[in-house]
Design a protein around this motif. Structure first.
Motif, PDB file in Angstrom:
ATOM      1  N   VAL A  25       0.847  -1.197   0.000  1.00 27.91           N
ATOM      2  CA  VAL A  25       0.000   0.000   0.000  1.00 27.91           C
ATOM      3  C   VAL A  25       0.885   1.251   0.000  1.00 27.91           C
ATOM      4  O   VAL A  25       1.858   1.345   0.760  1.00 27.91           O
ATOM      5  N   GLY A  26       0.561   2.187  -0.868  1.00 28.84           N
ATOM      6  CA  GLY A  26       1.280   3.456  -0.921  1.00 28.84           C
ATOM      7  C   GLY A  26       2.564   3.427  -1.728  1.00 28.84           C
ATOM      8  O   GLY A  26       3.284   4.423  -1.791  1.00 28.84           O
ATOM      9  N   ILE A  27       2.874   2.295  -2.338  1.00 33.18           N
ATOM     10  CA  ILE A  27       4.084   2.180  -3.156  1.00 33.18           C
ATOM     11  C   ILE A  27       3.675   2.220  -4.621  1.00 33.18           C
ATOM     12  O   ILE A  27       2.745   1.535  -5.033  1.00 33.18           O
ATOM     13  N   ASP A  28       4.384   3.018  -5.397  1.00 31.89           N
ATOM     14  CA  ASP A  28       4.088   3.175  -6.818  1.00 31.89           C
ATOM     15  C   ASP A  28       5.042   2.310  -7.642  1.00 31.89           C
ATOM     16  O   ASP A  28       6.263   2.354  -7.440  1.00 31.89           O
ATOM     17  N   TRP A  29       4.482   1.535  -8.585  1.00 37.18           N
ATOM     18  CA  TRP A  29       5.304   0.651  -9.404  1.00 37.18           C
ATOM     19  C   TRP A  29       6.377   1.416 -10.179  1.00 37.18           C
ATOM     20  O   TRP A  29       7.504   0.918 -10.335  1.00 37.18           O
ATOM     21  N   ILE A  59       7.172  -5.973  -0.600  1.00 37.68           N
ATOM     22  CA  ILE A  59       6.403  -6.026   0.648  1.00 37.68           C
ATOM     23  C   ILE A  59       6.717  -4.847   1.554  1.00 37.68           C
ATOM     24  O   ILE A  59       6.166  -4.759   2.658  1.00 37.68           O
ATOM     25  N   GLY A  60       7.582  -3.940   1.098  1.00 32.70           N
ATOM     26  CA  GLY A  60       7.885  -2.803   1.953  1.00 32.70           C
ATOM     27  C   GLY A  60       8.768  -1.776   1.281  1.00 32.70           C
ATOM     28  O   GLY A  60       9.341  -2.014   0.217  1.00 32.70           O
ATOM     29  N   HIS A  61       8.854  -0.608   1.919  1.00 38.85           N
ATOM     30  CA  HIS A  61       9.681   0.497   1.440  1.00 38.85           C
ATOM     31  C   HIS A  61      10.213   1.252   2.651  1.00 38.85           C
ATOM     32  O   HIS A  61       9.461   1.568   3.570  1.00 38.85           O
ATOM     33  N   ASP A  62      11.509   1.518   2.643  1.00 40.06           N
ATOM     34  CA  ASP A  62      12.133   2.299   3.704  1.00 40.06           C
ATOM     35  C   ASP A  62      12.329   3.716   3.189  1.00 40.06           C
ATOM     36  O   ASP A  62      13.176   3.949   2.327  1.00 40.06           O
ATOM     37  N   PRO A  63      11.545   4.669   3.683  1.00 44.57           N
ATOM     38  CA  PRO A  63      11.645   6.035   3.170  1.00 44.57           C
ATOM     39  C   PRO A  63      13.004   6.688   3.431  1.00 44.57           C
ATOM     40  O   PRO A  63      13.440   7.523   2.648  1.00 44.57           O
ATOM     41  N   LYS A  64      13.684   6.284   4.504  1.00 49.19           N
ATOM     42  CA  LYS A  64      15.005   6.860   4.800  1.00 49.19           C
ATOM     43  C   LYS A  64      16.043   6.445   3.762  1.00 49.19           C
ATOM     44  O   LYS A  64      16.769   7.278   3.239  1.00 49.19           O
ATOM     45  N   SER A  65      16.142   5.156   3.496  1.00 44.69           N
ATOM     46  CA  SER A  65      17.151   4.656   2.556  1.00 44.69           C
ATOM     47  C   SER A  65      16.644   4.663   1.121  1.00 44.69           C
ATOM     48  O   SER A  65      17.429   4.595   0.180  1.00 44.69           O
ATOM     49  N   GLY A  66      15.317   4.696   0.968  1.00 49.98           N
ATOM     50  CA  GLY A  66      14.727   4.610  -0.362  1.00 49.98           C
ATOM     51  C   GLY A  66      14.641   3.189  -0.887  1.00 49.98           C
ATOM     52  O   GLY A  66      14.195   2.964  -2.013  1.00 49.98           O
TER      53      GLY A  66
END
Length: 181
Positions: A25-29, A59-66
């Motif tokens: 959720v909230g991640i753009d391809w 399954i996830g995204h780390d906004p700090k590291s990208g």
């Protein structure tokens, strides 16, 4: 990786991404694809995950590291990674009926990590995995030093963690991998 293979892999990943939106959720391809296009080694690892039946998905995204996190999301432990003992030392120590591979060696060759217990439990919140199979997980050094290794599965609506000797292997036990890109 040749261009046609790369295109085919990216299309398979996009299709899986689109079909399983609750996992990311909230991640753009488009953001994921751009990251993958810039990282040939990650594409090789994802191809290895795909070709062994892992069905990798974001399954996830780390906004700090990208970084985006990919994990094997096949309903059961990937078919091309079953019948493995835990690690190379265990495989070498078997006197008879040595398996062809170990989970730790295969994961390293593929450029991926075995899931930790926490990562395995987090994956299970995204779906019901390993209802008929089980998967080796990263084992704490103190357990491994005593000749043991950990594996997980899901039964009766619960995630269970078990132990086995590192040399053991079963047709229904493989491993799931994780890749950060």
């Amino acid at each position: 990786m040749k261009s046609p293979e790369r295109k085919q892999l990216l299309q398979a990943l996009k299709t899986r991404f689109d079909q399983n939106m609750p996992r990311h959720v909230g991640i753009d391809w488009a953001d994921v694809a751009a990251k993958l296009e810039a990282n040939p080694a990650a594409l090789e690892s994802l191809q290895a995950m795909e070709s062994t039946g892992g069905e990798p998905d974001v399954i996830g995204h780390d906004p700090k590291s990208g970084q985006f996190t990919f994990c094997d999301c096949a309903p059961e432990s990937p078919t091309g990674r079953r019948s493995t003992c835990y690690d190379g030392e265990a495989r070498a120590a078997r006197k008879e009926n040595k398996p062809d591979h170990s989970a730790v060696e295969m994961a390293a060759a593929m450029g991926i990590d075995l899931l930790t217990e926490a990562q395995y439990r987090a994956l299970q919140k995204l779906g019901d995995f390993d209802l008929k199979t089980s998967s080796w997980i990263k084992t704490p050094p103190e357990v491994r030093a005593l000749g043991g290794a950990l594996f997980c599965d899901r039964r009766y609506g619960q995630v269970f963690v078990y132990h086995n000797g590192v040399q053991s292997y079963y047709a229904a036990r493989g491993f799931r991998g994780l890749l950060r890109v």
